[in-house]
Motif scaffolding. Structure first.
Motif, short mmCIF file in Angstrom:
data_model
loop_
_atom_site.label_atom_id
_atom_site.label_comp_id
_atom_site.label_asym_id
_atom_site.label_seq_id
_atom_site.Cartn_x
_atom_site.Cartn_y
_atom_site.Cartn_z
N UNK A 233 0.77 -1.20 0.08
CA UNK A 233 -0.18 0.17 -0.04
C UNK A 233 0.93 1.28 0.19
N UNK A 234 0.38 2.35 -0.77
CA UNK A 234 1.30 3.57 -0.76
C UNK A 234 0.21 4.67 -0.94
N UNK A 235 0.61 5.89 -0.50
CA UNK A 235 -0.18 7.10 -0.49
C UNK A 235 -0.69 7.42 -2.11
N UNK A 236 -1.64 8.46 -1.78
CA UNK A 236 -2.19 8.66 -3.16
C UNK A 236 -1.05 9.10 -4.13
N UNK A 237 -0.02 9.92 -3.54
CA UNK A 237 1.02 10.46 -4.32
C UNK A 237 2.00 9.31 -4.82
N UNK A 238 1.77 8.17 -4.27
CA UNK A 238 2.68 7.05 -4.77
C UNK A 238 4.02 6.85 -3.49
N UNK A 239 3.92 7.64 -2.62
CA UNK A 239 4.91 7.30 -1.55
C UNK A 239 4.58 6.45 -0.53
N UNK A 240 5.61 5.88 -0.08
CA UNK A 240 5.13 5.11 1.31
C UNK A 240 4.21 5.87 2.36
N UNK A 241 3.71 4.86 3.15
CA UNK A 241 2.71 5.41 4.19
C UNK A 241 3.46 5.52 5.75
N UNK A 297 0.80 -3.45 -9.70
CA UNK A 297 1.32 -2.13 -9.12
C UNK A 297 0.72 -1.90 -7.89
N UNK A 298 1.37 -1.00 -7.14
CA UNK A 298 1.26 -0.83 -5.69
C UNK A 298 -0.28 -0.09 -5.58
N UNK A 299 -0.89 -0.50 -4.52
CA UNK A 299 -2.35 -0.03 -4.12
C UNK A 299 -2.19 1.36 -3.60
N UNK A 300 -2.72 2.42 -4.21
CA UNK A 300 -2.85 3.65 -3.90
C UNK A 300 -3.97 3.86 -2.74
#
Length: 448
Positions: A233-241, A297-300
């Motif tokens: 899972x990543x944030x809406x900006x594609x960065x880690x949480x 792909x990573x889940x946003x």
């Protein structure tokens, strides 16, 4: 095959959206297949694990509706782990190592400086009995590593497809620390065997671990479960949480007024081919579940999207489901006509209290000087008697005919005078709550 899966949190902190997504995927898969969902409490770290966190984890899962079929604690199974360790030692697959952390770090740096991967060199396997005794005489206690085969381990991953790990390219994993405590790997394998786990479903950060774990399953005489490694899972900006997990804990989201079905609907569908929308129920989400829908792909995770789903749920809530909450927030809000009037303007149930003063209390009217005469004369056209759903339309219709005003120039001055705000619930529903007497009082105050 009867499907059995597990979710294995450590009671060293609160659940957040990242690990809850793993729990949810396991739960949905189990329910879709008519199988079992086991909650395993990974509390082998006795210093950091607490009963309070364990209780909180169970409360969070129950609040989300992710009920489990069985639960157990790893801290009750040390005898089983010790027996497995002895079995591996007897096969020559678990061997003692005496290097200190500093010595291992030095080896790692040397390997990197020479352009080699920092793989453990198995120097401990060449120690004689006398050398081992000398290390122990110095006060060194060994950590224990599992001897990998050096072969390629392959499996068919339910999300990633065909996967393979060259075990010669990774270090023999440490299973037991120098202080005798267990790392995650061995207890997890033993528990999966004992619980007859058929599928291990977890994040893709465990892919490399799977190669070693498959060999440990086989070394203990068991067949490894099927594997499914989901994108992280990543944030809406594609960065880690990772920096924001505190604010995204389930307890914090619940405290912030987020509905459990909004959380599970979002986590079940982001990163999949399904549209992100509110599910009717967890059972409906389970019915639609398939590993084939999960992308690579990573889940946003988008908090804005979460609140859109939350608002949709809130807008449809019947009064009886929110009565107690509204009563606790402000007894004046615990009226069905009030709730039905304001719910379309609420992202959370608690947002309803923003409109209590607007409907029943005191407000500060807002009026432009250019509208003051219009407001002063508006009361004369207010319909007689008790105001109802048709009163707003009748009133504005009469004012339009008398003044020639229409559209925003007609409606906005009245809303500002009666509510003190440019936006809010529909005036046709709000006006009866305000009532005739208070409406005239507010008009008088606004025109004064």
């Amino acid at each position: 095959m009867s499907v059995t899966v597990r979710f294995a949190p450590s009671p060293t902190g609160r659940l957040h959206v990242g690990n809850v997504r793993t729990a949810l995927i396991n739960w949905l898969f189990a329910r879709h297949e008519g199988g079992r969902f086991i909650l395993r409490i990974d509390d082998t770290d006795t210093e950091r694990s607490t009963e309070a966190y364990e209780t909180a984890i169970k409360a969070d899962l129950a609040w989300l509706g992710l009920v489990w079929d069985e639960t157990f604690n790893q801290s009750a199974k040390f005898d089983a782990y010790a027996a497995a360790a002895e079995a591996l030692k007897a096969k020559g697959l678990l061997y003692p190592c005496y290097e200190t952390a500093d010595e291992l770090e030095r080896k790692r740096k040397i390997a990197l400086s020479r352009g080699r991967p920092p793989v453990y060199d198995r120097a401990a396997l060449d120690l004689s009995e006398d050398e081992r005794a000398a290390h122990e005489a110095e006060g060194r206690t060994p950590h224990w590593r599992f001897k990998l085969s050096g072969k390629r381990v392959e499996w068919d991953d339910l999300v990633r497809g065909g996967q393979g790990i060259e075990t010669a390219s990774v270090s023999d994993p440490i299973l037991i620390r120098g202080d005798g405590s267990y790392l995650y790997t061995l207890p997890s394998v033993v528990d999966d065997i004992d619980a007859a786990i058929t599928h291990v479903v977890r994040g893709e950060d465990h892919v490399t671990n799977s190669g070693a774990q498959i060999e440990i399953f086989e070394a203990l005489g068991a067949k490894a479960p099927m594997m499914a490694h989901t994108p992280l899972l990543v944030g809406a900006d594609g960065e880690g949480l990772s920096k924001r997990l505190g604010s995204l804990s389930i307890s914090q989201l619940a405290e912030d007024g987020v509905e459990p079905m909004a959380i599970t609907s979002l986590l079940a569908r982001i990163g999949t081919s399904d549209p992100v929308e509110v599910g009717d129920s967890l059972d409906q989400l389970a019915e639609a579940f398939s590993f084939d829908k999960i992308g690579r792909a990573s889940a946003r995770f988008d908090e804005g999207e979460l609140m859109q789903l939350n608002a949709e749920i809130v807008h449809a809530k019947p009064f009886e489901t929110v009565r107690e909450t509204l009563e606790a927030l402000d007894p004046r809000a615990a009226r069905e006509d009030f709730w039905l009037t304001v719910r379309a303007n609420c992202e959370r149930v608690r947002d309803a209290v923003r409109y209590v003063e607007m409907a029943f209390g005191e407000i500060t009217p807002v009026v432009d000087d250019a509208d003051r005469d219009f407001i002063a004369g508006a009361g004369a056209h207010l319909p007689e008697g008790e105001l109802d759903a048709g009163s707003w339309g009748a009133w504005t219709g009469a004012l339009k005919a008398d003044t020639g005003r229409k559209g925003k120039s007609l409606f906005m001055p009245l809303r500002l005078a009666l509510t003190g705000a440019p936006r809010g619930p529909e005036m046709s529903a709000l006006l009866p709550l305000i009532g005739r007497e208070k409406t005239l009082e507010r008009l008088k105050a606004a025109s004064g």
